[in-house]
Scaffold this motif. Structure first.
Motif, PDB file in Angstrom:
ATOM      1  N   SER A 100      34.185 -35.199  14.818  1.00  0.00           N
ATOM      2  CA  SER A 100      34.500 -33.939  15.497  1.00  0.00           C
ATOM      3  C   SER A 100      33.362 -33.542  16.428  1.00  0.00           C
ATOM      4  N   ILE A 101      32.119 -33.833  16.029  1.00  0.00           N
ATOM      5  CA  ILE A 101      30.986 -33.487  16.888  1.00  0.00           C
ATOM      6  C   ILE A 101      30.917 -34.444  18.086  1.00  0.00           C
ATOM      7  N   VAL A 102      31.306 -35.679  17.869  1.00  0.00           N
ATOM      8  CA  VAL A 102      31.384 -36.623  18.994  1.00  0.00           C
ATOM      9  C   VAL A 102      32.369 -36.083  20.036  1.00  0.00           C
ATOM     10  N   GLU A 103      33.479 -35.553  19.528  1.00  0.00           N
ATOM     11  CA  GLU A 103      34.493 -34.986  20.421  1.00  0.00           C
ATOM     12  C   GLU A 103      33.935 -33.781  21.173  1.00  0.00           C
ATOM     13  N   ARG A 104      33.115 -32.979  20.456  1.00  0.00           N
ATOM     14  CA  ARG A 104      32.533 -31.807  21.110  1.00  0.00           C
ATOM     15  C   ARG A 104      31.602 -32.251  22.233  1.00  0.00           C
ATOM     16  N   VAL A 105      30.746 -33.228  21.941  1.00  0.00           N
ATOM     17  CA  VAL A 105      29.778 -33.685  22.939  1.00  0.00           C
ATOM     18  C   VAL A 105      30.514 -34.304  24.139  1.00  0.00           C
ATOM     19  N   ARG A 106      31.613 -34.976  23.821  1.00  0.00           N
ATOM     20  CA  ARG A 106      32.387 -35.595  24.900  1.00  0.00           C
ATOM     21  C   ARG A 106      32.780 -34.548  25.943  1.00  0.00           C
ATOM     22  N   GLN A 107      33.049 -33.318  25.474  1.00  0.00           N
ATOM     23  CA  GLN A 107      33.489 -32.268  26.385  1.00  0.00           C
ATOM     24  C   GLN A 107      32.366 -31.286  26.758  1.00  0.00           C
ATOM     25  N   ASP A 108      31.158 -31.501  26.221  1.00  0.00           N
ATOM     26  CA  ASP A 108      30.051 -30.585  26.532  1.00  0.00           C
ATOM     27  C   ASP A 108      29.692 -30.665  28.016  1.00  0.00           C
ATOM     28  N   GLU A 109      29.439 -29.468  28.611  1.00  0.00           N
ATOM     29  CA  GLU A 109      28.945 -29.430  29.992  1.00  0.00           C
ATOM     30  C   GLU A 109      27.437 -29.654  29.998  1.00  0.00           C
ATOM     31  N   CYS A 110      26.933 -30.140  31.100  1.00  0.00           N
ATOM     32  CA  CYS A 110      25.488 -30.112  31.312  1.00  0.00           C
ATOM     33  C   CYS A 110      25.140 -28.685  31.753  1.00  0.00           C
ATOM     34  N   LEU A 111      24.232 -28.055  31.005  1.00  0.00           N
ATOM     35  CA  LEU A 111      23.890 -26.661  31.302  1.00  0.00           C
ATOM     36  C   LEU A 111      22.395 -26.532  31.556  1.00  0.00           C
ATOM     37  N   GLU A 112      22.050 -25.458  32.247  1.00  0.00           N
ATOM     38  CA  GLU A 112      20.629 -25.148  32.442  1.00  0.00           C
ATOM     39  C   GLU A 112      20.362 -23.797  31.792  1.00  0.00           C
ATOM     40  N   PRO A 113      19.160 -23.577  31.215  1.00  0.00           N
ATOM     41  CA  PRO A 113      18.851 -22.272  30.632  1.00  0.00           C
ATOM     42  C   PRO A 113      18.957 -21.181  31.698  1.00  0.00           C
ATOM     43  N   LEU A 114      19.385 -19.993  31.286  1.00  0.00           N
ATOM     44  CA  LEU A 114      19.499 -18.874  32.205  1.00  0.00           C
ATOM     45  C   LEU A 114      18.138 -18.255  32.445  1.00  0.00           C
ATOM     46  N   THR A 115      17.897 -17.766  33.615  1.00  0.00           N
ATOM     47  CA  THR A 115      16.641 -17.063  33.870  1.00  0.00           C
ATOM     48  C   THR A 115      16.958 -15.620  34.225  1.00  0.00           C
ATOM     49  N   LEU A 116      16.107 -14.708  33.740  1.00  0.00           N
ATOM     50  CA  LEU A 116      16.326 -13.276  33.919  1.00  0.00           C
ATOM     51  C   LEU A 116      15.042 -12.647  34.449  1.00  0.00           C
ATOM     52  N   ALA A 117      15.220 -11.540  35.183  1.00  0.00           N
ATOM     53  CA  ALA A 117      14.039 -10.840  35.699  1.00  0.00           C
ATOM     54  C   ALA A 117      13.324 -10.114  34.549  1.00  0.00           C
ATOM     55  N   LEU A 118      12.076  -9.736  34.758  1.00  0.00           N
ATOM     56  CA  LEU A 118      11.242  -9.181  33.684  1.00  0.00           C
ATOM     57  C   LEU A 118      10.428  -7.999  34.218  1.00  0.00           C
ATOM     58  N   THR A 119      10.554  -6.842  33.552  1.00  0.00           N
ATOM     59  CA  THR A 119       9.732  -5.686  33.907  1.00  0.00           C
ATOM     60  C   THR A 119       8.462  -5.715  33.063  1.00  0.00           C
ATOM     61  N   ARG A 120       7.323  -5.881  33.709  1.00  0.00           N
ATOM     62  CA  ARG A 120       6.088  -5.983  32.927  1.00  0.00           C
ATOM     63  C   ARG A 120       5.466  -4.604  32.696  1.00  0.00           C
ATOM     64  N   ARG A 121       6.171  -3.777  31.934  1.00  0.00           N
ATOM     65  CA  ARG A 121       5.616  -2.493  31.530  1.00  0.00           C
ATOM     66  C   ARG A 121       6.051  -2.265  30.079  1.00  0.00           C
ATOM     67  N   CYS A 122       5.131  -1.741  29.277  1.00  0.00           N
ATOM     68  CA  CYS A 122       5.410  -1.564  27.852  1.00  0.00           C
ATOM     69  C   CYS A 122       5.472  -0.075  27.511  1.00  0.00           C
ATOM     70  N   VAL A 123       6.516   0.304  26.795  1.00  0.00           N
ATOM     71  CA  VAL A 123       6.579   1.667  26.261  1.00  0.00           C
ATOM     72  C   VAL A 123       6.142   1.619  24.806  1.00  0.00           C
ATOM     73  N   VAL A 124       5.159   2.477  24.439  1.00  0.00           N
ATOM     74  CA  VAL A 124       4.708   2.568  23.048  1.00  0.00           C
ATOM     75  C   VAL A 124       5.118   3.936  22.535  1.00  0.00           C
ATOM     76  N   ILE A 125       5.852   3.946  21.411  1.00  0.00           N
ATOM     77  CA  ILE A 125       6.348   5.223  20.869  1.00  0.00           C
ATOM     78  C   ILE A 125       5.486   5.596  19.665  1.00  0.00           C
ATOM     79  N   GLY A 126       4.663   6.635  19.803  1.00  0.00           N
ATOM     80  CA  GLY A 126       3.802   7.093  18.714  1.00  0.00           C
ATOM     81  C   GLY A 126       2.346   6.980  19.100  1.00  0.00           C
ATOM     82  N   GLY A 127       1.638   8.109  19.044  1.00  0.00           N
ATOM     83  CA  GLY A 127       0.241   8.142  19.486  1.00  0.00           C
ATOM     84  C   GLY A 127      -0.765   8.204  18.363  1.00  0.00           C
ATOM     85  N   GLY A 128      -0.385   7.632  17.216  1.00  0.00           N
ATOM     86  CA  GLY A 128      -1.371   7.490  16.140  1.00  0.00           C
ATOM     87  C   GLY A 128      -2.203   6.244  16.394  1.00  0.00           C
TER      88      GLY A 128
END
Lengths: 290, 576, 197
Positions: B123-151
């Motif tokens: 069954s896994i052979v069958e799955r691989v037979r139909q698997d697409e070649c995929l590339e990892p997704l890339t997403l934008a990134l906001t480089r700012r950190c919110v810290v909740i709590g001032g202790g």
């Protein structure tokens, strides 16, 4: 020729006579001079330290003064006397204030020139099991025993310290050198209640009977000790259905192995006659009964 | 075009080989029309095992890989990396689980186990037979950190992240930074330096170019996902002038909301909330404030006999909280020593059930309280405290001596537990992070992921996660900051491409998927009449695929046709 | 099970301070691990046992302790002192409690031990050495326990192990000086009758 001062203590002049006799005979055979301290006094035993700390240190300190004057290390076969004198020695060497206090009550000036030595300590550290082995004329093969130290030879370790406090081995090694079979057991340093034998005899009886049981379970046919309080307590308070085990002084077995003729006189002084056992294992001729 | 799939069957020592005929299975698979190569090996995950896979890919020009071994949770990443290294798209490498699902559960029937293993691998052979070649997704990134709590937790995390060069917004509900630590009169192990260090920390925060401090501020809403959060913040005192909420973009959130003291009135049997001279350890901290006069609340008299009661309200699932508050044993030792320094003729007693002092130098510290300050520890809980002629009669027991003990005290100090800060549970709901039965935030894994939450990009620091003391809090805060820095250090975010997708021709924009998605990843396109997928939020669960009435949804490499083909490979007799 | 009703803890630390001073120990170091009691050969005869004795000292329970038989039951074997993780010499604490009890004239629960120690030291003070015949005889007379150990006593006399004529120190004056220079034994302090030699 090596020489030591000798402090028998009160017990070796009474209930522990065979200890005194065997120690002096053995040292004569080893060609080591024992010179009894002139006009020694009682160490005060547990009565002194129960009632007053200063007195419990001053009494042995007076003997240390005598030993210091004699200029030789002093052998104390009795574990209780040894412990009280080592305690005084330990205190004298601890702080200047404590030293001055003891010197004032015992009226002497302490110099750490001579030391208090236990019997096993001298036999093991000075004579040595190997030398002793070479002197053996009657191998104690076939005599299964347990080495019993009791409390005062090994505790507290900072005061005594000539052997391991929980797992001492020197007496067992000496017995091995004599050819005896020292059985391993767990009660070598358990208390026999000797200090309570007159005031709390039932407590002493329970402790002694248990020790004898454990010794029997370990395969021993006799218990070997170096303390006259333990020895008399173990002989006097053994009860229960099993046959009572003879209690030897280590010096008696050394004397026996060295072939000392005097040994025959020692057995008669025991409350539990060891002669049937000695005959049974061939260490005493059968016709020599009586 | 016919597939060239390689199948690699693992013995896993005896784990698989003892109940599955591994060489026989490999032999059978060699005859499969889509399998170009099949082999078995002792440990496929070992270096030689992986080398065997790489070699076979090269020698047989394989375009897909099936590793029949343990669960994909164990080694999928390992084998995909191996395949990728030899030139096969990693999304065309799959694991067939013949260990957890076969050999371990069918140990006494080798033929049946081998047959089942064959079904799964095919069954896994069958799955691989139909698997697409995929590339990892890339997403934008906001480089700012919110810290909740001032202790101290929030401040430490903020300083660390800001120190690495990233902007931080530190949000504190109160009007000043400092948290609970600002209420302590001394800290163990040295008593000195705590308040100076705290003041230095606050000063460092306030002058840091990368840190923006918002006091009297609260987070009211949060949307978005790791790398791209939108955090809504409201400032101003409750009841005061409302300030319009504003939204901050942030790539990561550190939650450091701290703890509240336990409600004393929940301890009436020991006079909590009823007797003025029965106080909490936090109250006693204030009484011990340097420069002040140590005076008991009722009449201002200097207390001489002080009784501390450990575990007051904690380790008591019936009446209080079930957990150990962890810091109280040390706090009592510290306060007893501070008390003795202030009142040298005083005597402190401490009733405890266990002394828990696991920490470097902690045991020695508690011992010092007994050795140098004469604190008398009694092992037992106090059953009652009652007023008696202007004093307090403490009735307890010492279970070590079997003695019932009565003490006439001037002051009783209850070592009460930390509880989560007020509002922790709703904040958790806002941030999509869970809380435990006691209201503390849950970490992603109790052992292996202690500073992360199950929501990517949200991290925990300090006592909001559970009771802990200052050094532990600081260590965890720096750990959370390190996670933020690790996230921010990437040029862009990557995400698995095996997420949902839409066949736009079939989509009627009915929005069934929008309501079905548990992750908020589905929405309608703002302009066109189609549903869209936010791949950053999609977890590939397939709920939308099932829900879609038009069958317009699918999950990549889990297409419905693929799944049906896999089922066809399973050797069931057919009559259902 | 709780023993003895409730203990009223007194803020007065005098007992602990006196015991600590006499024994040169720090009783407050005890964290009650019970190792002493676990290895004590006479704990089962005791009401409190070594660990509880230490706690009662910490709680200044003078009345309970000084009149207790426990303090006289200690065999002085030092197993507790050797094994204590806090290096408390509990045998010396027991000695100190005996000494405080004697100094304060508390009626001891175990008069036999007290009489034994007084007799023993009386003999040493006056003879310089211990004399079993005198000790055993006088102790049995004083405690009214004439028949106990009669058998072994007779055997010992027959074997010459109990010399009827005591060994006597020559420097008896020095011995008496030593006694008076030490804090004088309790026999004199408590004003109890002194037995004749």
């Amino acid at each position: 020729m090596t020489a030591y001062s000798y402090y028998p203590g009160c017990s070796l002049h009474s209930t522990g006579r065979e200890f005194d006799a065997s120690v002096t005979a053995v040292f004569r055979a080893l060609k080591i001079d024992l010179v009894e301290l002139e006009d020694w006094n009682c160490c005060g035993a547990s009565s002194a330290h129960s009632v007053d700390r200063d007195l419990s240190l001053a009494l042995p300190a007076r003997n240390l003064a005598l030993a210091q004057a004699a200029g030789r290390d002093v052998i104390m076969p009795c574990a209780a006397c040894y412990n009280r004198h080592r305690t005084a020695e330990h205190e004298l060497q601890s702080t200047a204030e404590r030293r001055r206090r003891i010197e004032a009550t015992a009226d002497f000036e302490y110099r750490p020139s001579v030391h208090v030595r236990a019997l096993i300590e001298v036999l093991y550290d000075t004579v040595g099991p190997q030398a002793l082995r070479e002197l053996v004329v009657r191998d104690l093969r076939g005599l299964p025993v347990v080495a019993y130290y009791g409390c005062l030879l090994v505790r507290p370790p900072q005061v005594t310290g000539f052997d391991h406090a929980e797992h001492p081995t020197k007496m067992g090694e000496l017995l091995g050198a004599l050819g005896a079979e020292a059985r391993p057991w767990g009660d070598a340093t358990e208390c026999c209640g000797g200090g309570l034998t007159l005031t709390q005899p039932n407590v002493a009886r329970r402790l002694v009977t248990r020790l004898a049981e454990r010794a029997r379970e370990a395969g021993a046919q006799a218990i070997v000790t170096s303390c006259p309080l333990c020895q008399v307590n173990l002989e006097m308070r053994q009860s229960g259905r099993a046959e009572r085990l003879p209690i030897f002084y280590i010096s008696e077995l050394v004397g026996l192995a060295l072939g000392l003729e005097e040994s025959k006189a020692w057995w008669r002084m025991h409350l539990i006659d060891p002669r049937p056992l000695l005959r049974g294992v061939g260490l005493m001729a059968r016709q020599a009964a009586g | 075009m016919k597939s060239r799939i390689g199948v690699f069957v693992c013995h896993c020592g005896h784990n698989i080989a003892s109940s599955v005929d591994v060489p026989g299975l490999a032999e059978t698979l060699r005859r499969h029309p889509d399998v170009a190569f099949a082999a078995d090996y002792k440990y496929m995950c070992s270096d030689p095992g992986q080398q065997l896979i790489r070699q076979a890919i090269a020698d047989h020009r394989l375009d897909g890989v099936v590793v029949a071994a343990c669960s994909p949770a164990m080694h999928e990443t390992t084998f995909r990396r191996t395949a990728e290294g030899a030139g096969v798209n990693p999304y065309r490498c799959e694991c067939a689980n013949i260990r957890e699902q076969v050999s371990w559960v069918h140990q006494h029937d080798q033929p049946a186990a081998t047959a089942k293993a064959g079904d799964i691998v095919r069954s896994i052979v069958e799955r691989v037979r139909q698997d697409e070649c995929l590339e990892p997704l890339t997403l934008a990134l906001t480089r700012r950190c919110v810290v909740i709590g001032g202790g101290i937790a929030g401040m430490q995390a903020a300083l660390d992240v800001a120190g690495a060069g990233y902007p931080v917004v530190l949000i504190e509900r109160q009007s000043a930074l400092g948290g609970r630590m600002a209420q302590l009169s001394g800290t163990y192990l040295t008593l000195e330096g705590g308040s100076e260090r705290l003041a230095q920390m606050i000063a460092a925060i306030e002058r840091h170019a990368n840190i923006q401090v918002l006091t009297e501020a609260e987070v009211t809403a949060c949307s978005g996902y790791v790398g791209n959060f939108q955090v809504e913040v409201r400032t101003g005192r409750p009841g005061g002038a409302e300030v319009t909420p504003f939204t901050l973009d942030a790539g990561a959130i550190v939650v450091a909301t701290g703890w509240d003291p336990y409600d004393l009135s929940r301890l009436p049997e020991v006079g909590g909330g009823l007797l003025p001279d029965v106080v909490s350890t936090l109250d006693f901290e204030r009484m011990l404030a340097p420069g002040g006069r140590l005076a008991r609340p009722s009449d201002g008299v200097v207390p001489r006999q002080v009784v501390f009661i450990h575990c007051a309200g904690s380790r008591d699932p019936e009446h209080g909280v079930p957990y150990c508050s962890k810091t109280c044993c040390m706090v009592v030792a510290k306060q007893a020593m501070m008390f003795r320094q202030r009142v040298p003729e005083g005597q402190a007693y401490a009733f405890y059930i266990d002394l828990r002092t696991a920490g470097k130098g902690y045991e020695e510290y508690v011992r010092r309280s007994a050795e140098e300050h004469g604190v008398l520890y009694l092992r037992g809980k106090v059953s009652a405290v009652a007023a008696e002629n202007g004093r307090l009669r403490v009735s307890g027991a010492d279970t070590l001596s079997d003695l019932a003990v009565d003490i006439l005290a001037d002051l009783v100090v209850l070592a009460t537990p930390m509880v989560p800060a007020d509002g922790a549970v709703p904040l958790g709901q806002t941030l999509h992070i869970s809380t435990d039965a006691d209201g503390f935030f849950n970490e992603a894994h109790p052992k292996l992921r202690p500073v992360e939450t199950l929501t990517a990009g949200v991290y925990l620091a300090g006592t909001c996660q559970g009771p802990r003391d200052i050094p532990e809090t600081l260590a965890q805060a720096s750990g959370a900051a390190a996670k933020v820095m690790q996230l921010f250090s990437h040029a862009e975010m990557t995400q698995s491409p095996t997420v949902a997708a839409v066949v736009e021709d079939l989509c009627a924009a009915c929005a069934t998927c929008v309501g079905t998605c548990p992750y908020g990843a589905r929405s309608l396109h703002p302009v066109r009449a189609v549903a869209v997928v936010n791949p950053a939020l999609c977890q590939g669960c397939g709920a939308c695929v099932v829900a879609c009435p038009n069958k317009a949804c699918f999950v990549r490499n889990w297409r419905p046709t693929q799944v049906m083909a896999m089922l066809d490979q399973v050797g069931w007799s057919g009559d259902l | 099970m709780l023993i003895d009703g409730r203990v009223d803890v007194k803020p007065d630390n005098s007992l602990m301070h006196r015991v600590n001073a006499r024994a040169e120990q720090q009783v407050e170091l005890c964290y009650h691990c019970h190792k002493c009691t676990a290895g004590c050969p006479v704990a089962q005869e005791m009401r409190f046992g070594p660990d509880q004795v230490l706690l009662l000292v910490q709680l200044n329970q003078q009345d309970r302790l000084l009149s207790s038989r426990d303090i006289w039951l200690c065999a002085g074997c030092e197993a507790c002192a050797t094994r204590c993780p806090n290096e408390i010499d509990i045998a010396r604490v027991m000695d100190a409690l005996r000494q405080v009890a004697l100094a304060e004239g508390v009626r001891p629960a175990d008069t036999s031990s007290v009489k034994f120690h007084r007799l023993f030291l009386f003999l040493v003070e006056h003879l310089g050495r211990m004399n079993e015949a005198g000790l055993l005889g006088a102790h049995k007379l004083w405690t009214g326990n004439l028949l106990a150990d009669l058998g072994s006593g007779a055997v010992m006399v027959a074997k010459g192990k109990i010399p009827l004529v005591p060994h006597v120190l020559r420097d008896r004056a020095g011995m008496r000086r030593l006694f008076s220079r030490s804090l004088h034994p309790a026999a004199a302090d408590s004003g109890a009758e002194e037995p004749g030699p």
